[in-house]
Design a protein around this motif. Structure first.
Motif, PDB file in Angstrom:
ATOM      1  N   GLY A 226       0.774  -1.169   0.044  1.00  0.00           N
ATOM      2  CA  GLY A 226       0.016   0.049   0.110  1.00  0.00           C
ATOM      3  C   GLY A 226       0.917   1.029   0.172  1.00  0.00           C
ATOM      4  N   PHE A 227       1.931   1.267   0.825  1.00  0.00           N
ATOM      5  CA  PHE A 227       2.943   2.362   0.578  1.00  0.00           C
ATOM      6  C   PHE A 227       3.486   2.525  -0.587  1.00  0.00           C
ATOM      7  CE2 PHE A 227       4.092   1.374   5.454  1.00  0.00           C
ATOM      8  CZ  PHE A 227       3.241   1.960   5.887  1.00  0.00           C
ATOM      9  N   ARG A 228       3.996   1.604  -1.371  1.00  0.00           N
ATOM     10  CA  ARG A 228       4.585   1.701  -2.798  1.00  0.00           C
ATOM     11  C   ARG A 228       3.460   2.222  -3.556  1.00  0.00           C
ATOM     12  NH1 ARG A 228       4.556  -3.995  -6.058  1.00  0.00           N
ATOM     13  NH2 ARG A 228       2.521  -3.551  -6.173  1.00  0.00           N
ATOM     14  N   ASP A 229       2.113   1.771  -3.427  1.00  0.00           N
ATOM     15  CA  ASP A 229       1.248   2.218  -4.392  1.00  0.00           C
ATOM     16  C   ASP A 229       1.013   3.695  -4.352  1.00  0.00           C
ATOM     17  OD1 ASP A 229       0.699  -0.221  -5.529  1.00  0.00           O
ATOM     18  OD2 ASP A 229      -1.034  -0.750  -4.148  1.00  0.00           O
ATOM     19  N   ARG A 230       0.796   4.126  -2.814  1.00  0.00           N
ATOM     20  CA  ARG A 230       0.496   5.609  -2.573  1.00  0.00           C
ATOM     21  C   ARG A 230       1.576   6.584  -2.943  1.00  0.00           C
ATOM     22  NH1 ARG A 230      -3.405   7.313   0.258  1.00  0.00           N
ATOM     23  NH2 ARG A 230      -3.898   5.400   0.819  1.00  0.00           N
ATOM     24  N   GLY A 231       2.845   6.036  -2.647  1.00  0.00           N
ATOM     25  CA  GLY A 231       3.985   6.838  -2.993  1.00  0.00           C
ATOM     26  C   GLY A 231       4.259   7.109  -4.499  1.00  0.00           C
ATOM     27  N   ILE A 232       3.839   6.138  -5.225  1.00  0.00           N
ATOM     28  CA  ILE A 232       4.222   6.290  -6.576  1.00  0.00           C
ATOM     29  C   ILE A 232       3.204   7.073  -7.205  1.00  0.00           C
ATOM     30  CG2 ILE A 232       3.963   4.966  -9.088  1.00  0.00           C
ATOM     31  CD1 ILE A 232       5.486   2.631  -7.536  1.00  0.00           C
ATOM     32  N   PHE A 233       1.948   6.755  -6.927  1.00  0.00           N
ATOM     33  CA  PHE A 233       0.840   7.728  -7.331  1.00  0.00           C
ATOM     34  C   PHE A 233       0.872   9.114  -6.747  1.00  0.00           C
ATOM     35  CE2 PHE A 233      -2.207   3.726  -7.150  1.00  0.00           C
ATOM     36  CZ  PHE A 233      -1.750   3.163  -8.694  1.00  0.00           C
ATOM     37  N   ASP A 234       1.289   9.251  -5.603  1.00  0.00           N
ATOM     38  CA  ASP A 234       1.250  10.872  -5.136  1.00  0.00           C
ATOM     39  C   ASP A 234       2.425  11.560  -5.923  1.00  0.00           C
ATOM     40  OD1 ASP A 234      -0.613  10.611  -3.221  1.00  0.00           O
ATOM     41  OD2 ASP A 234       0.893  10.263  -1.414  1.00  0.00           O
ATOM     42  N   ALA A 235       3.585  10.846  -6.259  1.00  0.00           N
ATOM     43  CA  ALA A 235       4.716  11.594  -7.048  1.00  0.00           C
ATOM     44  C   ALA A 235       4.289  11.824  -8.295  1.00  0.00           C
ATOM     45  CB  ALA A 235       5.951  10.600  -6.982  1.00  0.00           C
ATOM     46  N   CYS A 236       3.548  10.975  -9.010  1.00  0.00           N
ATOM     47  CA  CYS A 236       3.045  11.085 -10.462  1.00  0.00           C
ATOM     48  C   CYS A 236       2.113  12.364 -10.420  1.00  0.00           C
ATOM     49  CB  CYS A 236       2.426   9.636 -10.930  1.00  0.00           C
ATOM     50  SG  CYS A 236       3.529   8.433 -11.296  1.00  0.00           S
ATOM     51  N   ARG A 237       1.161  12.303  -9.381  1.00  0.00           N
ATOM     52  CA  ARG A 237       0.415  13.378  -9.365  1.00  0.00           C
ATOM     53  C   ARG A 237       1.007  14.697  -9.111  1.00  0.00           C
ATOM     54  NH1 ARG A 237      -4.514  14.554 -11.431  1.00  0.00           N
ATOM     55  NH2 ARG A 237      -6.041  15.677 -10.051  1.00  0.00           N
ATOM     56  N   LYS A 238       1.983  14.562  -8.218  1.00  0.00           N
ATOM     57  CA  LYS A 238       2.533  15.827  -7.913  1.00  0.00           C
ATOM     58  C   LYS A 238       3.265  16.381  -9.050  1.00  0.00           C
ATOM     59  CE  LYS A 238       6.768  16.425  -5.708  1.00  0.00           C
ATOM     60  NZ  LYS A 238       7.796  16.194  -4.895  1.00  0.00           N
ATOM     61  N   HIS A 239       3.848  15.671  -9.787  1.00  0.00           N
ATOM     62  CA  HIS A 239       4.614  16.141 -11.164  1.00  0.00           C
ATOM     63  C   HIS A 239       3.588  16.346 -12.471  1.00  0.00           C
ATOM     64  CE1 HIS A 239       8.724  16.480  -9.581  1.00  0.00           C
ATOM     65  NE2 HIS A 239       8.365  15.035  -8.899  1.00  0.00           N
ATOM     66  N   LYS A 240       2.149  15.862 -11.947  1.00  0.00           N
ATOM     67  CA  LYS A 240       1.272  16.062 -13.020  1.00  0.00           C
ATOM     68  C   LYS A 240       1.506  15.060 -14.487  1.00  0.00           C
ATOM     69  CE  LYS A 240      -0.785  20.508 -12.277  1.00  0.00           C
ATOM     70  NZ  LYS A 240       0.055  20.776 -10.729  1.00  0.00           N
ATOM     71  N   ILE A 241       1.936  13.872 -14.098  1.00  0.00           N
ATOM     72  CA  ILE A 241       2.551  13.010 -15.174  1.00  0.00           C
ATOM     73  C   ILE A 241       1.227  12.266 -15.400  1.00  0.00           C
ATOM     74  CG2 ILE A 241       4.145  11.336 -15.839  1.00  0.00           C
ATOM     75  CD1 ILE A 241       5.477  13.961 -15.231  1.00  0.00           C
TER      76      ILE A 241
END
Ligand SMILES: [Zn+2]
Length: 273
Positions: A226-241
């Protein structure tokens, strides 16, 4: 809260009893939402990642598919499953944010051969289509617990190593991330994005990275997945990728735990989408 769109066709289910196929409708049912039907791929789409003769031989039932059989039913399912990842990527590119493809079975499909339940490499096909749509670089984060050798094979045969980046088991992701919390996985992803500046991320949320997966390659607890999923999604979102993600690996019997892992990814996606 907006829900993550899921691209999926019931036609992805072939008459072959194996969890990698059978879990897809279970995941979709568990998502409790309607899905979006992809337009099935044709032979020409498969040649975006593979040798034309290989594609012709698989579709013509002259060589085995990744399940070790020759099956028109599986070939039809593959036309939809590979298309569903591109449909999710196309949606993310058009509208931003996250999109899910309820698919798996791609990363062991090499340029002109296959094994390990993978026949055609939907990751590379989607990446190539994104490049054709003007994306400069695609970052594949392959969270499956096995090495995505097929993806590397296709990328190298196509001479696209500068444009399609494959972060796969022990080649950038794996046991070195054990112990990370969501912020740690976010930093990991942040660094990948800063280094490669992708226009699209494709994330394989592999469930066989679970510590107790029967294939014995797992290295993360349920909570750490769950940490993996959340961290990856959060970073993609932050960079608007724009980000398309799919299901990979996961072989528990019964399959409830594998489906629970995938639904946990969906919940993280819904909170980020
Ligand atoms: Zn795997």
């Amino acid at each position: 809260m907006p829900l993550t769109p899921i691209f999926y066709s019931p036609r992805q289910v072939a008459d072959h009893a194996f969890i990698s196929i059978q879990k897809l409708p279970a995941f979709v049912a568990g998502s409790k939402r309607s899905t979006i039907e992809p337009t099935p791929f044709t032979e020409a789409d498969f040649t975006l990642a593979h040798d034309a003769g290989y594609v012709e031989d698989v579709l013509g039932l002259k060589v085995n598919n990744g399940f070790g059989t020759r099956s028109a039913s599986i070939n039809l399912a593959l036309a939809y499953s590979n298309a569903s990842l591109w449909a999710a990527a196309e949606h993310a590119l058009a509208f931003g944010g996250l999109a899910c493809s309820a698919s798996q079975g791609f990363h062991h499909a090499s340029y002109e051969s296959n094994f390990g339940y993978c026949t055609f490499n939907g990751l590379v096909i989607a990446a190539r289509k994104a490049l054709e749509h003007g994306v400069r670089k695609v970052l594949i984060i392959d969270g499956d617990a096995h090495y995505g050798d097929g993806t590397d094979s296709c990328i190298n045969a196509l001479h696209l190593a500068d444009q399609i980046i494959n972060i796969t088991r022990d080649q950038g992701i794996g046991k070195s991330q054990v112990g990370l919390d969501a912020a740690g996985w976010g930093k990991f992803t942040d660094e990948l994005i800063q280094r490669h500046r992708p226009g699209l991320v494709i994330y394989q949320a592999g469930a066989d990275a679970w510590l107790d997966d029967p294939y014995g390659c797992g290295y993360l607890t349920f909570e750490e997945l769950g940490f993996r999923d959340r961290g990856i999604f959060d970073a993609c979102r932050k960079h608007k990728i724009p980000t398309a993600w799919n299901l990979a690996g996961g072989y528990t019997n019964p399959m409830d735990m594998t489906v629970a892992i995938h639904l946990q990814t969906l919940a993280a996606s819904d909170e980020t989408v």
